[in-house]
Design an enzyme around this catalytic site. Structure first.
Site, PDB file in Angstrom:
ATOM      1  N   GLU A  77       0.457  -1.725  14.558  1.00  0.00           N
ATOM      2  CA  GLU A  77      -0.498  -0.753  14.026  1.00  0.00           C
ATOM      3  C   GLU A  77      -1.697  -0.708  14.954  1.00  0.00           C
ATOM      4  O   GLU A  77      -1.937  -1.662  15.722  1.00  0.00           O
ATOM      5  CB  GLU A  77      -0.935  -1.166  12.616  1.00  0.00           C
TER       6      GLU A  77
ATOM      7  N   HIS B 146       2.651   2.910   2.758  1.00  0.00           N
ATOM      8  CA  HIS B 146       3.782   2.156   3.315  1.00  0.00           C
ATOM      9  C   HIS B 146       4.978   2.079   2.357  1.00  0.00           C
ATOM     10  O   HIS B 146       6.080   1.777   2.794  1.00  0.00           O
ATOM     11  CB  HIS B 146       3.332   0.745   3.716  1.00  0.00           C
TER      12      HIS B 146
ATOM     13  N   HIS C  21      -2.954  -8.897   5.910  1.00  0.00           N
ATOM     14  CA  HIS C  21      -3.621  -7.618   5.611  1.00  0.00           C
ATOM     15  C   HIS C  21      -3.984  -7.537   4.122  1.00  0.00           C
ATOM     16  O   HIS C  21      -5.131  -7.278   3.763  1.00  0.00           O
ATOM     17  CB  HIS C  21      -2.692  -6.470   6.013  1.00  0.00           C
TER      18      HIS C  21
ATOM     19  N   HIS D 162       0.835  -1.206   0.000  1.00  0.00           N
ATOM     20  CA  HIS D 162       0.000   0.000   0.000  1.00  0.00           C
ATOM     21  C   HIS D 162       0.872   1.259   0.000  1.00  0.00           C
ATOM     22  O   HIS D 162       1.920   1.298   0.638  1.00  0.00           O
ATOM     23  CB  HIS D 162      -0.933  -0.003   1.210  1.00  0.00           C
TER      24      HIS D 162
END
Lengths: 521, 875
Positions: free
Chosen positions: A203, A73, A157, A70
């Protein structure tokens, strides 16, 4: 004292661009190198000047680790490696390496297309950056250098998302990146072994949320799509990321194909737009999500939005329960929260400290958290001190037992005798005892005598004595006879020796196990 | 309760003055950019409600980008119009500040925002007085304000405070205020803030305060002690002096950092006075054993050395620099040395010393691999204590990093247009080769240090990369054959070795290319060419292997290398011979079908280059060319352009085609129109905007070539054509454009949803219109009685649809009745479409409306209450 330092340049009390600097046992690692979708100027990338001020980046940083593809990141990675000048190793998983360039290309396209920016990383830079990437497998221990090693774990994720353990000597840090503890249709749950890191950097997007079942959301989603299609409408799902449902890009309706379609469909109330994720301020996506229905488009035209607008997130982040579950799994000595909002982090921090009795930190961007990682040393506390503390009412609370005393540490090499003398202790002896069964119907003392004679004959160079109490001594080895009550024909010999005489003791045992010679009878 | 005073403002008419003023200004400015700088009527109307939201602690403005962008807007506003007027005409702003100050429990982000906003307003002296009269400044920046509240613990609040103060310090009144309210002491404390951002901002603020307070102080006083410096400056200098003399490493570093910025940004004479006052404690820092603030001292000296104030050779700075070059740790001193060598004005002796410092580690390496008397070394004498360098080189943790730094610094020197000192490039080259040999176990250690270095460097990618970089850079020096031989040997060793990592291999290719190009261009190239050809033969054997590597990174780097090699050496016959006697061309062609799209794209580019050579080589009798089927290359590339699912190879194809068209590739010249037509057709249906942009470039080159060929291009030296000839040529070229469907392609691109595509198409069409639709040709159109009303995109889209659906004539006799192949119809469309209007709107970025302040204010208002459910979670 050994220490671990963590400084978020991004993701410190926000969900912007993840970029966390970790210093562990003299090694410096950058965790993620993301961009902020909300800005189109310098603020979109982390401020790397804080690391470049002491000379070259490549000399300072030992490696960069990217948790997943993503853009928040990895979006700043080509800028960092090709424009700022980092030339060291970059690690990510194989799927991340495969997908990263696609998203970076998409990001570049939007920036160039939307803003017409020229001073931006090029396709060639993205490729050159990806060539520097070392792809890793899950659970593979990668030796970055002689001292620094990293290991990737499944994070669940998105495809390829990984948590990373960073280890130097006995010190270790685990960085979760974004993760999800609930398996869904195509991804499993995050997993990590009980690695007991000094620090777990987790996170905390859903720090205070317990998410409902994904199946319910899927059902709602399908229902909405079906309803719209049945009444003759069309459904637009703008997306900006890979790994989930892919329809039309970009995801925030700020340019290109999705905006083009939106313009055409917006006027028909039968149509529907489903926004699957967060949209930054200024984008059409943001405006319609916040309920604005009259949008000023280019050329001062007003676009009236009559189509239905829905928000439906399928993002895969661990919720509060999941975060606690991961902490339970990894058993860290301390926790540091990133990638979340300050207020929510504060709540979770308290919960973690309460439940796990570990320190939990939540540094803001630019703030350095320093952890001292003194190793656990078991200490023998004197009985006197323990008695005195309990006398004044000091008792353990939650496994913590604060005590004041003087620790005596001495690193001298002395002889055991001197050590005993200095510590005022007596010497203990460790003896091994073995039972040997001997078939002999005679009386006990007769049998002992036979054993004595036998040993005396065999062990000519050893001192073999028949003691007045009926036992036999061979050097330090003691042999005693005891009757077997059930069976009068069987006698039991107890052979006992010190660990120093292990060899002779074993020899005697095996000798006796062979039985007594007939000639001595 | 705070919404009430503003609640009514939404419906109330805006301040009359503001209305008149903004209306006037908008009329005058016109452009969208200017409009954004003015508080217009819409914004004035929205502002009270937005302020109400911001002042209400119950409202959630979770997205901090809102506040940042709000501040950006006010910064722009206050730069272009009076801040005082802004506050007077929008009383909601002052009320917002007052209100937040009264809040019992404001959020840290709101408080930080208010501090910054107030600072922006207070930058104007009149506005400062206005806020001062209302006691807002003392309440925000004085001791009783946020400083004493619990929220001061929040880094964002401290950061907001510092930024607010920084904005404010634009006039003496602000300085007086800060000096009197104790703010300076707070800033001193914030220099050591746990937040990097706050500490850095505080340091920058002190720099700003010092330079600002002394900006009128131009004369150089005779006696330092006599100078009557402003109180603020005095306070700061005393603080710096005390910090430098303190034993606190962090305070010393902060002060050195501060001074670095001061000397870097200010070149007034007073900086010399400042240095004479502070030089003593700074030089004292150099004499400590070991020197603690080495990096900060290097920064300071470099920043001073770059200032014209200190350039005089007699300046005491150079004594300190010399001292630093002697005393600093070799790991720290390199940056100073290279910085000194880059200076224009610097005593020669210092430069020579700096070079010696840089060469010392290389000298040690060289000696560690040679017998003591075998080689003279890089240095005649050792300037520094070589034992320190040797210790660092023999230690695992410092060896690689010292060598990497040294190699990088020495590489930087190679790019200087004029080296101020003689560089012993041959021994340097040999030392670099020695390092590279150590890294793959080829060097023979000649000493204990050599053994240690050998053990440390073997397999060290970091050092390998840095050494290969400088090896390439050293190619621009003339080197004797024997050294060229050793360079070729080490390059081949790296290119061949299976242990070479992909990143190191790429650097090896780059260094190889530099040497080959350099040798081919050197005056003495003939002398070395035989040696080079032999190397090329070995190189192509390695390249063949690398093109078959299982790693896409390696295959790709090999192809990129090949492309550049062909580009630079294609004129060398020997090179062509070696190339075509190898399997490299065949393997390259095979890679057109590589599973990795990056590799396919690089193979396309390489084939594009190779195909120029295949033509050259096939023309020569006796040269067999069985490897490359040059006829099929165009077809293969066209196939990739129309069928490859990935963008990179298609983009590469279009780039190759543009090159071919520009350079007159024989395959293109055979039938240029057919070639262009088929490429445009393929590109037309491509979804990748960069392929389309490439197609447009091709169209541009083609049209320029055609018009040029017919003498129609605007060239000042071209013979002037008669109007009849010109007209004939125009219609001829128009005919060709229609045949290749150029306009259909261009008009289609003009309607594209990707702005760069539409923009480029618009530019080309405007240029073509200027050429083709001159007055004479226009007459034709008007005589046909057609409307000359400018039409937009919708009309054009409709026309294109008709063109594409069928070539049926339209009974209405409108411009769109003609198909794309009909020159008159095309000309009419070209004249009818409002290209200039489109050009204006396309030149603005597509998000110019979303970026407007109105949009921001509307978004803030609309977001209230909805954020909770749609929060950031999608990543």
């Amino acid at each position: 004292m050994p220490e671990i330092k963590v400084t978020p340049l991004g993701a410190g009390q926000d969900v912007g661009r993840s970029c966390i600097l970790v210093s562990i046992a003299g090694k410096n690692v950058m965790l993620d190198c993301g961009m902020h979708m909300g800005y189109n100027d310098d603020r979109r990338f982390p401020d790397f000047s804080y690391i470049t001020q002491n000379g070259r980046l490549t000399d300072f940083l030992d490696c960069v680790i990217i948790s997943h593809f993503h853009l928040d990141h990895c979006g700043a990675l080509p800028y960092f490696s090709e424009m700022v000048g980092y030339d060291g190793p970059i690690y990510m998983t194989h799927p991340t390496k495969a997908i990263c360039p696609i998203l970076l290309e998409d990001y570049r396209k939007i920036t160039v297309d939307k803003k017409g920016e020229t001073n931006f990383f090029t396709s060639q830079m993205i490729k050159d950056c990806m060539k520097k990437v070392v792809a890793v497998h899950l659970h593979q221990t990668i030796q970055v250098d002689d001292e620094l090693e990293i290991k990737a774990y499944y994070a669940g994720h998105v495809l390829g998302a990984a948590m990373f353990q960073i280890k130097v000597g006995s010190e270790s840090v685990v960085y979760t990146g974004d993760y999800n503890m609930t398996p869904d249709r195509h991804l499993g749950a995050a997993w990590i072994d009980k690695c007991r890191p000094d620090l777990l950097i987790s996170e905390s997007t859903y720090a205070t949320t317990i998410r409902d079942s994904k199946r319910c959301r899927e059902r709602d989603f399908l229902k909405k799509v079906h309803e719209s299609v049945e009444r003759g409408g069309k459904v637009l799902i703008p997306v900006f990321a890979l790994g989930r449902v892919v329809f039309a890009t970009p995801g925030m309706l700020h340019a290109g194909q999705s905006l083009q379609i939106f313009r055409k469909w917006a006027g028909n109330e039968k149509n529907m737009v489903i926004m699957p994720g967060y949209c930054v301020q200024g984008t059409v996506g943001h405006k319609i999500l916040s309920g604005q229905r009259k949008l000023e488009m280019e050329g001062r035209q007003i676009l009236e939005v009559k189509m239905q607008v829905e928000y439906m997130s399928f993002s895969a982040h661990a919720d509060a329960k999941g975060i606690m579950q991961l902490i339970r799994q990894a058993e860290p000595r301390s926790v540091l929260l990133v990638h979340g909002e300050a207020k929510k982090m504060e709540f979770l921090k308290q919960k973690i400290e309460q439940e796990f009795h570990v320190n939990c930190y939540m540094p803001a961007n630019g703030e350095t958290t320093t952890l001292f990682t003194s190793p656990n040393i078991p200490v023998d506390i004197s009985l006197g001190l323990l008695k005195r503390e309990s006398a004044i009412g000091n008792t353990p609370v939650n496994n913590d037992f604060p005590l004041s005393g003087t620790a005596i540490l001495s690193f001298r090499l002395v002889s055991p005798e001197q050590a005993l003398k200095e510590l005022g202790l007596g010497e203990h002896q460790l003896r091994f005892t073995c039972r040997v069964h001997i078939q002999d119907p005679r009386k006990e003392h007769e049998m002992v005598l036979r054993v004595y004679n036998h040993l005396k004959g065999v062990l000519k160079d050893y001192s073999v004595q028949h003691l007045p109490d009926g036992s036999i001594m061979v050097e330090s080895i003691l042999i005693q006879a005891t009757a077997q009550s059930e069976d009068q024909g069987t006698k039991v010999l107890l052979v006992s020796w010190t660990y120093q005489d292990e060899e002779l003791g074993s020899y005697l045992t095996s000798l006796l196990k062979k039985g007594l010679p007939q000639t001595t009878a | 309760m705070w919404r009430e005073p503003w609640g009514g403002r939404l419906s109330s008419p805006p301040v009359p003055g503001a209305k008149a003023r903004t209306a006037g200004l908008r009329g005058a400015c016109g452009s969208a950019k200017k409009t954004r700088c003015i508080m217009d009527r819409e914004c004035s109307q929205l502002l009270p409600s937005v302020c109400a939201v911001l002042a209400d602690s119950r409202q959630l403005v979770a997205d901090d980008t809102f506040l940042e962008k709000f501040l950006d807007w006010f910064k722009t506003l206050t730069e272009t119009e009076s801040s005082l007027l802004l506050l007077q005409e929008n009383p909601c702003l002052t009320e917002l500040i007052t209100c937040v100050l009264k809040l019992k429990d404001p959020s840290s982000s709101t408080l930080s925002f208010i501090l910054r906003l107030t600072g922006i307003f207070a930058a104007s002296e009149s506005c400062f007085q206005y806020l001062q009269q209302r006691e807002l400044l003392i309440s925000l920046f004085g001791e009783v304000g946020p400083l004493s509240s619990a929220l001061w613990e929040e880094a964002s609040v401290r950061s907001g405070w510092v930024q607010g103060v920084h904005s404010m310090v634009q006039h003496q009144s602000a300085l007086h205020f800060l000096c009197s309210c104790g703010a300076i002491e707070v800033i001193f404390t914030l220099q050591g803030d746990p937040s990097l951002f706050v500490a850095s901002a505080a340091n920058q603020l002190l720099v700003h305060m010092l330079t600002f307070s002394l900006q009128s102080f131009q004369t150089k006083p005779e006696n330092i002690k006599d100078c009557d410096w402003p109180i603020c400056a005095q306070k700061l200098i005393v603080h710096i002096e005390e910090s430098l003399k303190s034993n606190s490493a962090s305070r010393i570093k902060q002060s050195l950092k501060l001074l670095t910025s001061v000397f870097g940004c200010c070149h007034d004479l007073w900086t010399e006075v400042l240095w004479s006052r502070l030089s003593e404690p700074i030089v004292y820092l150099l004499e400590e054993e070991p020197v603690h603030a080495g990096h900060s001292l290097v920064d300071l000296f470099l920043s001073m050395a770059r200032s014209p104030v200190f350039s005089c050779p007699e300046c005491s700075l150079w004594t300190s620099v010399t001292c630093a070059l002697e005393h600093l740790n070799p790991a720290q001193v390199g940056r100073l040395a290279v910085g000194v060598l880059k200076l224009q004005e610097c005593p020669q002796a210092v430069k020579i010393q700096a070079l010696s410092v840089l060469l010392q580690p290389m000298d040690c390496v060289l000696k560690a691999a040679s017998q003591p008397l075998e080689y003279p070394g890089l240095l005649n004498r050792s300037v520094n204590d070589s034992a320190t360098v040797e210790t660092l080189l023999s230690c695992r943790s410092s060896c690689a990093s010292l060598l990497c730094q040294t190699l990088t610094h020495l590489e930087e020197l190679q790019y200087l247009t004029c080296l101020p000192v003689d560089l012993p490039h041959i021994p340097l080259l040999q030392s670099v080769v020695t390092i590279l040999q150590f890294c793959i176990g080829l060097a023979t250690p000649a000493s204990c240090l050599g053994n240690k270095i050998s053990r440390i460097l073997i397999g060290c990618f970091r050092v390998q990369r840095s050494a290969l970089d400088i090896l390439g850079a050293l190619s621009h020096w003339e080197s004797p054959s024997v050294f060229i031989g050793s360079v070729f040997d080490i390059l081949l060793a790296y290119l061949k070795s299976p242990d070479t990592s992909p990143t190191v291999l790429k650097k090896s290719f780059q260094a190889t290319l530099k040497w080959l190009v350099s040798l081919s261009e050197a005056p003495s190239s003939k002398d070395h060419w035989q040696q080079t050809e032999q190397f090329l033969q070995d190189l192509f054997l390695v390249l063949q292997k690398r093109l078959c590597s299982p790693y896409w990174e390696v295959r790709d780097s090999a192809l990129e290398f090949l492309t550049l090699l062909v580009k630079h050496l294609r004129e060398k016959e020997g090179f062509r011979q070696v190339l075509f006697s190898s399997e490299v061309p065949k393997l390259t062609e095979d890679l057109l079908e590589d599973p990795e799209s990056y590799v396919r794209a690089s193979a396309v580019t390489a084939m594009g280059q190779l195909s120029f050579l295949t033509h050259l080589i096939s023309k020569k009798p006796g040269v067999e060319n069985g490897n490359v089927k040059e006829k099929s290359i165009v077809a293969q590339l066209k196939e990739i352009l129309s069928t490859d699912s990935e963008g990179f190879p298609r983009r590469a194809v279009i780039s190759v085609f543009i090159d071919w068209l520009r350079e007159g590739h024989p395959d293109v010249l055979k039938d240029t129109e057919q070639f262009v037509s088929s490429v445009l057709q393929a590109v037309n249906s491509d979804l990748d905007w960069e392929v389309k942009a490439g197609g447009l470039e091709l169209a541009e080159v083609f049209s320029a070539q055609l018009l040029g060929r017919l003498g129609l291009a605007a060239c000042p030296y071209a013979a002037v054509l008669s109007s009849a000839t010109r007209s004939t040529h125009l219609s001829e070229s128009l005919q060709i454009f229609c045949q290749v469907k150029l306009f259909e392609f261009l008009f289609g691109a003009l309607c594209d949803c990707d702005r760069p595509v539409a923009q480029k198409a618009c530019d080309i069409l405007i240029a073509l219109k200027a050429e083709l639709c001159d007055e004479s040709s226009l007459k034709e159109g008007t005589s046909a009685g057609l409307s000359t009303e400018a039409r937009g995109i919708a009309w054009l889209e409709e026309t294109l649809r008709r063109w594409s659906s069928c070539a049926k004539p339209c009974p209405r006799g409108d411009a769109d009745e003609a198909g794309s192949q009909d020159p008159n119809g095309v000309l009419l469309v070209l004249r009818t479409v409002d290209l200039e209007g489109l050009h204006r709107s396309l030149n603005r970025s597509s998000d110019h409306i979303e970026k407007s302040p109105q949009s921001l204010l509307q978004d803030i208002l609309a977001t209230v209450g909805t954020l909770e459910e749609n929060e950031a979670d999608c990543y």
